[in-house]
Scaffold this active site. Structure first.
Site, short mmCIF file in Angstrom:
data_model
loop_
_atom_site.label_atom_id
_atom_site.label_comp_id
_atom_site.label_asym_id
_atom_site.label_seq_id
_atom_site.Cartn_x
_atom_site.Cartn_y
_atom_site.Cartn_z
N CYS A 139 9.49 17.67 4.47
CA CYS A 139 8.54 16.88 3.67
C CYS A 139 8.30 15.53 4.31
O CYS A 139 9.10 14.60 4.15
CB CYS A 139 9.06 16.72 2.25
SG CYS A 139 7.94 15.77 1.18
N CYS A 142 7.96 12.70 1.81
CA CYS A 142 9.24 12.25 1.26
C CYS A 142 10.02 11.38 2.24
O CYS A 142 10.60 10.36 1.87
CB CYS A 142 10.11 13.44 0.87
SG CYS A 142 9.31 14.69 -0.14
N ASP A 143 10.05 11.79 3.51
CA ASP A 143 11.01 11.22 4.46
C ASP A 143 10.40 10.49 5.66
O ASP A 143 11.13 9.93 6.46
CB ASP A 143 11.93 12.33 4.98
CG ASP A 143 12.72 12.98 3.85
OD1 ASP A 143 13.09 12.27 2.91
OD2 ASP A 143 12.94 14.21 3.92
#
Length: 322
Positions: A139, A142-143
């Site tokens: 992701c 997300c990261d």
């Protein structure tokens, strides 16, 4: 956690990620006494996520497992009952609905929220598993923030991979896009953007054979690329790996009973969480092919609980009037 056998519930929630626990919280506040069946991966994908920086309300990074524990505690404090079990079969063709579990037997329900989520497709190599959460991710949204001014590798050739690579150029100093074929499957407009971006380099006809790294805490240092034509290995130094070969919604259990898109994601009525079966609602990644974020899943969980509450109230009113 419940200690007494559950035979019937007003509302059963299948799945215990952000969507499931949020649905449970709102349903419990509505006095529906919901039952959450936690499934094979209690807490969902956030339980394998380390630092979470984009969930609203937290100024500092939080741990994914901790966030799910807090959601569960809050929902249970409001009256949610939790069943640590796995659903093996459902029957949505009759009311009350019938839910078969692996260990707890049969449960019937007046309404059901499906929040079983979706799982990222992985490369299924041993080193990938070792570095999940330590430089290997599925992701970018997300990261990606953690890889500012670093070199990252993206694996894949469809829309997901192209979009992830483009997104990561907002943070990374360099993005290497590795694809096992000699042309992308993604949309032409995305391909053009990738080819035009000076931060992105494409490696064709290659797969990742190993993620290389070490240290305490673990850190990715390189990947071993394998040429799909010759089998020749090469080592590519990098700081992170993003696997972008698609997601698989956890919907096999509902095949033939709930309407699905060709990709397997559940269909819901636009602007609601209603499925094609009255009384069955879908929330979170299981019905969200586009965003797949914890905060959007939680929002859909809220919607599902409110939809279920109104559905059951309408049924009660009709029964009383009759």
């Amino acid at each position: 956690m419940t200690t007494e056998p559950i035979r019937h519930a007003r509302l059963v929630i299948i799945g215990s990620g952000p969507a499931g626990w949020t649905a449970a919280l709102y349903a419990a506040r509505a006095m529906l006494e919901p039952v959450v069946i936690s499934g094979l991966q209690p807490g969902g994908q956030l339980t394998i996520t380390t630092d979470v920086e984009n969930y609203p309300g937290f100024a500092e990074p939080i741990q994914g497992p901790w966030l799910m524990e807090q959601m569960q505690t809050q929902a249970e404090r409001m009256g949610t009952r939790t069943l640590h079990d796995h659903v093996s079969k459902v029957d949505f063709s009759r009311r009350p609905f019938v839910i078969e579990t692996e260990s707890s037997g049969r449960i019937t329900a007046d309404a059901v929220v499906v929040s079983t989520g979706a799982q990222a497709k992985w490369l299924n190599i041993e080193s990938e598993e070792r570095f999940k959460g330590y430089g290997v991710s599925a992701c970018a949204t997300c990261d990606g923030f953690f890889f500012r001014n670093k070199h990252v590798v993206v694996v894949g050739g469809g829309n997901t991979a192209l979009e992830e690579a483009l997104f990561l150029t907002n943070f990374a100093s360099k993005v290497t896009l590795v694809h096992r074929r000699e042309s992308f499957r993604g949309e032409r407009i995305l391909q053009d953007r990738v080819f035009e971006n000076p931060k992105i380099e494409v490696v064709w006809n290659a797969t990742i054979g190993e993620v290389i790294g070490g240290g305490k805490p673990l850190k990715v240092e390189a990947v071993k690329l394998v040429d799909t034509r010759t089998g020749q290995p090469t080592t590519l130094p990098c700081d992170g790996v993003f696997v972008a070969i698609g997601h698989q919604p956890s919907t096999e259990l509902f095949r033939g009973q709930l309407d699905m898109r060709p990709s397997g994601y559940l269909n819901v009525r636009p602007g609601t969480t209603f499925t094609n079966v009255p009384g069955v609602f879908a929330a979170g990644d299981v019905a969200d092919e586009t965003y797949r974020q914890a905060v959007t899943a939680a929002g859909m969980g809220c919607m599902a609980a409110l939809d279920a509450e109104r559905f059951l109230a309408a049924e009660d009113s009709a029964r009383t009037a009759a």
